[in-house]
Design an enzyme around this catalytic site. Structure first.
Site, PDB file in Angstrom:
ATOM      1  N   GLY A   1      98.238 -47.100  29.235  1.00  0.00           N
ATOM      2  CA  GLY A   1      96.883 -46.502  28.615  1.00  0.00           C
ATOM      3  C   GLY A   1      97.067 -45.574  27.451  1.00  0.00           C
ATOM      4  CG  HIS A   2      99.396 -41.662  26.291  1.00  0.00           C
ATOM      5  ND1 HIS A   2     100.631 -41.283  25.682  1.00  0.00           N
ATOM      6  CD2 HIS A   2      98.297 -40.448  25.848  1.00  0.00           C
ATOM      7  CE1 HIS A   2     100.222 -40.165  24.793  1.00  0.00           C
ATOM      8  NE2 HIS A   2      99.079 -39.704  24.950  1.00  0.00           N
ATOM      9  CG  PHE A   3      98.195 -44.388  22.707  1.00  0.00           C
ATOM     10  CD1 PHE A   3      96.881 -43.912  22.985  1.00  0.00           C
ATOM     11  CD2 PHE A   3      99.042 -43.457  22.269  1.00  0.00           C
ATOM     12  CE1 PHE A   3      96.664 -42.440  22.970  1.00  0.00           C
ATOM     13  CE2 PHE A   3      98.742 -42.076  21.995  1.00  0.00           C
ATOM     14  CZ  PHE A   3      97.459 -41.688  22.285  1.00  0.00           C
TER      15      PHE A   3
ATOM     16  CG  LEU B   1     103.454 -42.729  21.566  1.00  0.00           C
ATOM     17  CD1 LEU B   1     102.356 -41.809  20.556  1.00  0.00           C
ATOM     18  CD2 LEU B   1     104.633 -42.692  20.949  1.00  0.00           C
TER      19      LEU B   1
ATOM     20  CB  ILE C   1     101.811 -42.978  32.119  1.00  0.00           C
ATOM     21  CG1 ILE C   1     101.625 -42.200  33.362  1.00  0.00           C
ATOM     22  CG2 ILE C   1     101.709 -42.241  30.958  1.00  0.00           C
ATOM     23  CD1 ILE C   1     102.333 -41.082  33.551  1.00  0.00           C
TER      24      ILE C   1
END
Lengths: 95, 157
Positions: free
Chosen positions: B37-39, B44, B34
């Site tokens: 991609g975030h970020f 975060l 996760i």
């Protein structure tokens, strides 16, 4: 009765963004005002808080599903307000 | 926190049925896809997962209050605020209290803190219905054991 209706109508208007002057004692919350079950949860929460009661939504729903009651008995606003008054009276009597 | 299985609560720290409150902990993993991609370059914890963590924490409290007779399902989220960032490795302490138990629904207020600092909070409404099947109930009971659900809270009186 009128006081209960005024409070309920205000709750519905504010919760569902429905113009207050379109809400009458004859309005059916679902059929006329288009309130769905999720919005009705918010209304029930506000009514429970405002009147210090617990609307028996599950019982009402079951009665309607079983054909023992009609939605009009609980969701036409004048009838809903009468049920609220009964619940408030029962609570006061039991207090 | 097992993000792959959407199980965000690690352990129940405190459960008070009289006060209708629960405190749980949830460890944000240091590494997870996760965060790729975030970020990229600035990992975060997504706000939606913070909301989910508050919802799951609320859910355990509501399951306790119904003595494992009912399952809460997320119905609406209000006043959800992401006050500051939650990052990989943070230990979340989540406090929940029941604001109202209605007929077939309940409303909770939940707060996430990291090192005592409020990071997120929300008011959450649940539909609370009988367990739809024994399989789900069994699964929730097994998970309850894993996260330290107090056995006396699950007893049927």
């Amino acid at each position: 009765m009128s006081s209960t209706f005024d409070q309920v109508a205000t709750i519905i208007a504010e919760t569902c963004d429905i113009p207050r002057d379109t809400i009458t004692p004859e309005s059916h919350a679902i059929d006329d005002l288009g309130i769905d079950s999720l919005d009705f949860l918010d209304i029930a929460f506000a009514i429970d808080k405002a009147f210090g009661i617990k609307l028996p939504l599950e019982k009402w729903t079951q009665e309607v599903n079983d054909g023992k009651a009609t939605t009009e008995q609980y969701f036409v606003l004048k009838n809903l307000c009468a049920r609220i008054d009964e619940l408030v009276a029962a609570k006061s009597a039991g207090a | 926190m097992h993000l792959e299985y959407f199980q965000l609560v690690d352990r129940i720290v405190d459960l008070d049925l009289g006060e209708r409150t629960i405190t749980v902990e949830a460890q944000v993993p240091r590494q997870n896809t996760i965060f790729e991609g975030h970020f990229p370059g600035y990992p975060l914890m997504p706000g939606v997962l913070l909301i989910e963590a508050m919802a799951q924490s609320s859910g355990w409290l509501l399951i306790a209050l119904t003595k494992f007779e009912r399952m809460p399902f997320l119905a609406s989220v209000k006043e959800a605020k992401m006050r500051s960032f939650v990052t990989p490795g943070d230990l979340l302490t989540i406090n929940v209290r029941v604001v109202h138990e209605g007929s077939g629904y309940a409303v909770t207020e939940a707060k996430i803190r990291v090192n005592g600092e409020l990071r997120s909070n929300a008011t959450i409404t649940f539909g609370v219905i009988p367990f739809p099947n024994p399989e789900l109930r069994g699964h929730m009971e097994a998970m309850a054991t894993r996260i330290g659900f107090p056995q006396q809270a699950a007893s049927h009186e």
